[in-house]
Motif scaffolding. Sequence first.
Motif, short mmCIF file in Angstrom:
data_model
loop_
_atom_site.label_atom_id
_atom_site.label_comp_id
_atom_site.label_asym_id
_atom_site.label_seq_id
_atom_site.Cartn_x
_atom_site.Cartn_y
_atom_site.Cartn_z
N GLU A 59 0.79 -1.23 0.00
CA GLU A 59 0.00 0.00 0.00
C GLU A 59 0.83 1.28 0.00
O GLU A 59 0.30 2.37 0.26
CB GLU A 59 -0.96 0.00 1.19
N HIS A 60 2.10 1.20 -0.33
CA HIS A 60 2.95 2.39 -0.28
C HIS A 60 2.50 3.52 -1.20
O HIS A 60 2.80 4.69 -0.91
CB HIS A 60 4.41 2.01 -0.60
N PRO A 61 1.76 3.27 -2.31
CA PRO A 61 1.39 4.39 -3.18
C PRO A 61 0.57 5.48 -2.49
O PRO A 61 0.70 6.66 -2.84
CB PRO A 61 0.58 3.72 -4.29
N VAL A 62 -0.27 5.13 -1.51
CA VAL A 62 -1.08 6.18 -0.88
C VAL A 62 -0.20 7.14 -0.08
O VAL A 62 -0.49 8.34 0.00
CB VAL A 62 -2.21 5.60 0.00
N THR A 63 0.88 6.62 0.49
CA THR A 63 1.83 7.50 1.19
C THR A 63 2.53 8.41 0.19
O THR A 63 2.72 9.61 0.43
CB THR A 63 2.86 6.67 1.97
N GLU A 64 2.90 7.86 -0.94
CA GLU A 64 3.56 8.66 -1.97
C GLU A 64 2.63 9.77 -2.46
O GLU A 64 3.07 10.90 -2.73
CB GLU A 64 3.99 7.77 -3.13
N LEU A 65 1.35 9.47 -2.57
CA LEU A 65 0.40 10.44 -3.11
C LEU A 65 0.15 11.61 -2.17
O LEU A 65 -0.10 12.73 -2.62
CB LEU A 65 -0.93 9.76 -3.46
N ILE A 66 0.23 11.38 -0.85
CA ILE A 66 -0.03 12.50 0.08
C ILE A 66 1.25 13.23 0.50
O ILE A 66 1.18 14.30 1.10
CB ILE A 66 -0.80 12.05 1.34
N THR A 67 2.41 12.63 0.20
CA THR A 67 3.68 13.27 0.59
C THR A 67 4.49 13.76 -0.61
O THR A 67 5.37 14.61 -0.45
CB THR A 67 4.56 12.31 1.40
N GLY A 68 4.24 13.19 -1.78
CA GLY A 68 5.05 13.54 -2.95
C GLY A 68 6.42 12.90 -2.95
O GLY A 68 7.29 13.29 -3.73
N ILE A 69 6.65 11.92 -2.07
CA ILE A 69 7.96 11.27 -1.94
C ILE A 69 7.91 9.89 -2.60
O ILE A 69 7.05 9.07 -2.27
CB ILE A 69 8.36 11.14 -0.46
N ASP A 70 8.81 9.63 -3.53
CA ASP A 70 8.93 8.33 -4.20
C ASP A 70 9.72 7.40 -3.30
O ASP A 70 10.95 7.52 -3.16
CB ASP A 70 9.63 8.52 -5.55
N LEU A 71 9.04 6.45 -2.67
CA LEU A 71 9.69 5.57 -1.70
C LEU A 71 10.70 4.64 -2.35
O LEU A 71 11.75 4.33 -1.76
CB LEU A 71 8.64 4.76 -0.95
N VAL A 72 10.43 4.18 -3.56
CA VAL A 72 11.37 3.30 -4.25
C VAL A 72 12.66 4.07 -4.56
O VAL A 72 13.77 3.55 -4.38
CB VAL A 72 10.75 2.72 -5.53
N GLU A 73 12.53 5.29 -4.99
CA GLU A 73 13.72 6.12 -5.25
C GLU A 73 14.53 6.31 -3.98
O GLU A 73 15.78 6.20 -4.00
CB GLU A 73 13.31 7.48 -5.81
N GLN A 74 13.85 6.58 -2.87
CA GLN A 74 14.56 6.76 -1.61
C GLN A 74 15.27 5.49 -1.18
O GLN A 74 16.40 5.52 -0.68
CB GLN A 74 13.59 7.23 -0.51
N MET A 75 14.64 4.33 -1.39
CA MET A 75 15.27 3.06 -1.05
C MET A 75 16.55 2.85 -1.87
O MET A 75 17.58 2.40 -1.34
CB MET A 75 14.31 1.90 -1.31
N ILE A 76 16.49 3.18 -3.15
CA ILE A 76 17.65 3.01 -4.02
C ILE A 76 18.78 3.94 -3.58
O ILE A 76 19.95 3.54 -3.50
CB ILE A 76 17.26 3.26 -5.49
N ARG A 77 18.43 5.18 -3.28
CA ARG A 77 19.46 6.15 -2.86
C ARG A 77 20.09 5.76 -1.53
O ARG A 77 21.31 5.88 -1.34
CB ARG A 77 18.85 7.55 -2.78
N ILE A 78 19.27 5.28 -0.60
CA ILE A 78 19.80 4.84 0.70
C ILE A 78 20.73 3.65 0.51
O ILE A 78 21.82 3.59 1.11
CB ILE A 78 18.64 4.49 1.65
#
Length: 666
Positions: free
Chosen positions: A296-315
């Motif tokens: 369900e991560h897309p709903v978090t992305e939609l209200i924050t504007g943060i791409d979680l997959v991108e952040q995981m890759i960068r981390i």
Amino acid sequence: MFKKILIANRGEIACRVIKTARKMGIATVAVYSDADAGALHVRMADEAVHIGPSPANQSYIVIDRIMDAIYASGAEAVHPGYGFLSENPKFAAALDKAGIAFIGPPKRAIEAMGDKITSKKIAQEAGVSTVPGYMGLIADADEAVKIAGQVGYPVMIKASAGGGGKGMRIAWTDHEAREGFQSSKNEAANSFGDDRIFIEKFVTQPRHIEIQVLCDSHGNGVYLNERECSIQRRNQKVIEEAPSPFLDDETRRAMGEQSLALAHAVGYASAGTVEFIVDGDRNFYFLEMNTRLQVEHPVTELITGIDLVEQMIRIAAGEPLAITQADVGINGWAIESRLYAEDPYRGFLPSIGRLTRYRPPEEVTETTRAVRNDTGVFEGGEISMFYDPMIAKLCTWAPTRSEAIEEMRTALEAFEVEGIGHNIPFLAAVMDHPKFVSGDMTTAFIAEEYPEGFDGVTLDRYDLRRVAAATTAMNRVAEIRRTRISGRMGNHERRVGNHWVAQLQGEMFAVRIDADPEGSTVTFDDGAVMRVESDWTPGQPLARLSVNGDPLILKVGKHTHGFRVRSRGADLSVTIRTPRQQELAARMPEKTPADTSKLLLCPMPGLIVKVDVEEGDEVHEGQALCTVEAMKMENILRAEKKGVVARINAAPGDSLKVDDVIMEFE
């Protein structure tokens, strides 16, 4: 930054990761089993490597096969998605030993949090409130019954390495505890390769709310608010939203801070989710931490504007977080509906087969609304019995919750899926349910509101009239077309006639249709009038109409003397006849269905795992007859009434189709 990553997963999550990697300029490698040779994620990736037979335990969860694919492709990093090897510390260790980056948390965090028993102990030490339960391993069913009695019914029987609803059962009695223990153990072994089981108190009337965290390897961390995941069936989430309509700022902050404290306690670095049970007084209790990306991560992305997959890759690439807690806000509201290949009219049993039609609504991103569809299937593709039944994750966003719900209603109505059973009608029904609309729901919502299962929605009289008006107007258009094709002489519109009788949902409506270039005026026999406008043409499976100025979307199928119409969770057979045809039809005898009361029919395509009775046995209502496994879930089939087994037609290991006869009764 990485130049090439391998996605050790399949379906919609593999496609989702590929999209972000492509945006970042990173090449991708897909892996696939025999069943997935033509899958969408294979088509989307830059490269693809075959990893074995269709069953997941011979392909997707075999570490050596994934490692061989990594070596063959030259990938520098691996994103595991969710499920499969995403929370397997042995996989993380194998990657570390090979010098391959794992786009996920450190092995020690996976071990600590992936084991539900250990994670609860660590949570307690970190000051996180936890649910009462038995923290040790349970040897057998007898011990499970004993512990359940000590904890106090009802209890939750859970796989220590579980997730996604697999290996979970609720028990209210000793009998259910004994039976649930064995089923949970079997499912856990098949899905995770780990059959350890534990028991905790089941909190009645809870809400399931989770906190998304994001931590780097430099000691930085943020929580990205919460997701409400209370609409569940058999512990499997169905609808999620962000934020929760229940939390206040104080509770949100307390849950977020405790979640970060837990993450820091285990040296967490990546995206992760801390799940809580929240009671009616906003007391919250730690359930588990998922050391991976959530479905369900897309709903978090939609209200924050943060791409979680991108952040995981960068981390994973060693970069520090560029986000602070002050940067995290809540912009609007997002809702996710999980579209499953399961038949809601047959107890939500899995459905497999070919997608003869698959047309999602158009994806849009605007300032006042958004529609997003994460999927791993395509029209003409197959839904396999080997994997979970998810078709897609349909998400909508809008400035307010009510607007997001309305966007979801429209998107579900426009989503065309044919060829298999699916749960779109049920999702549509939930969107209109007063409890969901008000935000007053718990994890018991489906069990309480649909205790006998889902039989479709019964439309109220006004909505029924709207459908009757729309379909009679559509039928007139279809009749005009038929007269032209048949070559009948004269004015086609005049020959079709204006008077019709529509029969649907057990009611009959006699109407007169007066057409003009802009639409039709439909007058009912009681004098009520409805104006219908549409550009629908015969043969189109989706009709977008306006009835009295309000939009109406109908999924349309043809049948003799009318249409099959689906709208807002209702599945209607609409018969439209001339008054004379209706008069004659009323005199026709009705066909009676075949008697299957003495047969046990297979309710889904699946594998017979166990047969609990023998020919000649007397069985009683509720007694287990056999177990059928489908899409990684075990389903126990029980006797509906007292009887004697006359014949058994299937044995363990047999693969059956829907409605195959498993056994017969005297």
